[in-house]
Design a protein around this motif. Structure first.
Motif, PDB file in Angstrom:
ATOM      1  N   GLY A  20       2.265   4.895  -0.115  1.00 14.53           N
ATOM      2  CA  GLY A  20       1.883   6.072   0.268  1.00 14.53           C
ATOM      3  C   GLY A  20       2.914   7.183   0.168  1.00 14.53           C
ATOM      4  N   TYR A  55      -0.251   3.817  -6.653  1.00 12.76           N
ATOM      5  CA  TYR A  55      -0.047   4.650  -5.325  1.00 12.76           C
ATOM      6  C   TYR A  55      -1.042   5.830  -5.465  1.00 12.76           C
ATOM      7  N   ALA A 103       0.795  -1.140  -0.095  1.00 11.36           N
ATOM      8  CA  ALA A 103      -0.132  -0.025  -0.051  1.00 11.36           C
ATOM      9  C   ALA A 103       0.895   1.115   0.145  1.00 11.36           C
TER      10      ALA A 103
END
Length: 402
Positions: free
Chosen positions: A29, A66, A27
């Protein structure tokens, strides 16, 4: 590290240095975006939005899907960690790089070399420049349209108005910086003390030679192994400055001269380069991606001639308008001309061409990457036009993925 490298070893070092070859985060970020940008050193910006503006694409190639807001927050919001300036063309870079470019800002102010027109305009419009700075000081960051000063443009300087010319000249000299960008990607100009953290403004300014050596170090880390021309191009140093800085870094032990199979020019190895490891990659590359933006280096690494055809008349284009090479494994195996049909919710593949390194698995791998890109861009499907020698097989693989 040995002083002779095979072409394959050099290519693997380049891919590792650019952040390819390892599994993307689950994930990604803001933290991963900043880490990747620090690895790359600089991110070229481009306003063409037929697919997505180019500065978003290299991060997708390395991180996968992203949130684009992570880059926008780092570059143009209150918790910024990046700044804009002329580095490799108009670019973004980490804030800590800003002092390393102050010599270039000084050159612009003094009219050195290519900056002569900037200094001439600033000197000949002194009262107007003071008025522009006063408006931004009193009203806060402004776009050229919001500033609303000066005569309208007519020819030359891209048809810019007098106010826009003043803002850009002040930007190049560092007296203004980018505060943010509008939804139409228009630059909003602010005074440095309105935009940058105070710690950056009070950071010492390194001597020209010291700053340039550090820029070459950044370029070397980001490329793994590189010629003098490769190192020079990364931050667009002059040939004379690059020659001096590379020689100094070799003397300091910060660059190691090496020979690379098939490379005619002397190459230099970064001390941060690790052992060359096989890279497993599937990535669509922006035409302005750091890995391939210097076309001579791209051809040495991959044996592929990459040319930007945006400004080529349509009837003379070979591969298309906005063409992304496809990096598969350690080779460029295909090129696709892409367009985002935002109204129709489709990623349009307007042409698909195979490269000599393409294999039987290339259409399937490319289809996966296109589906991933479509999802990241918020598009519902991929549509392949019947143009190019790879189009038919690619369309079949896309159809199987659904």
């Amino acid at each position: 590290m040995k002083t002779d490298l095979s072409a394959s070893e050099a290519r693997r070092l380049a891919l590792q240095a650019q952040g390819f070859g390892k599994a993307p985060p689950v994930a990604p970020g803001r933290r991963e975006v900043l880490r990747t940008l620090r690895r790359l050193g600089v991110l070229q910006m481009d306003s063409v939005n037929v697919l997505a503006r180019s500065h978003y694409l290299p991060l997708f190639s390395r991180l996968g899907p992203y949130p684009r807001t992570a880059l926008e927050d780092l570059a143009w919001a209150g918790r910024r960690r990046l700044f804009e300036y002329w580095m490799h063309e108009a670019s973004l870079a980490p804030l800590e790089t800003q002092p390393l470019l102050r010599w270039r800002m000084q050159d612009a102010a003094e009219g050195v070399g290519v900056w002569r027109g900037v200094a001439t305009f600033l000197r000949s419009h002194g009262d107007f420049i003071d008025r522009v700075l006063g408006e931004i000081r009193d009203r806060g960051p402004l776009s050229a349209a919001q500033l609303g000063l000066g005569a309208k443009g007519a020819g030359g300087w891209w048809g810019w108005s007098e106010g826009k010319r003043a803002l850009e000249c002040l930007f190049w000299t560092g007296r203004l910086t980018t505060s943010t960008r509008s939804g139409a990607f228009e630059r909003i100009y602010g005074l440095p003390d309105q935009v940058h953290p105070s710690g950056l403004l009070t950071a010492p300014t390194p001597a020209r030679a010291e700053a340039q050596r550090e820029l070459v170090r950044i370029a070397a880390r980001a490329q793994g192994v590189a010629t003098e021309a490769d190192l020079r191009d990364y931050f667009r140093l002059t040939a004379a400055d690059a020659r001096l800085r590379v020689a100094e870094l070799v003397e300091l032990g910060d660059l190691t001269p090496v020979r690379v199979e098939g490379w005619r020019a002397q190459a230099y190895l970064s001390p941060d380069a690790g052992a060359p490891r096989k890279a497993e990659v599937e990535a669509l590359l922006s035409p302005f991606d750091n890995l391939i933006w210097f076309r001579d280096r791209a051809e040495r690494l991959f044996g592929v001639r990459i040319r930007l055809e945006i400004y080529t008349p349509a009837h003379r284009r070979v591969h298309g308008y906005y063409v992304l090479p496809f990096l598969e494994g350690e080779a460029i195996t295909a090129r696709v001309d892409l367009k985002a049909d935002r109204q129709g919710g489709r990623l349009l593949v307007q042409a698909a061409h195979a490269e000599p390194a393409a294999g039987r698995q290339t259409p399937e791998a490319l289809a996966r990457s296109l589906k991933r890109m479509a999802g990241w861009l918020g598009l519902e499907s991929v549509s392949v036009a019947p143009r190019g020698d790879l189009a038919s097989r690619l369309a079949g693989e896309v159809a199987q993925l659904g």
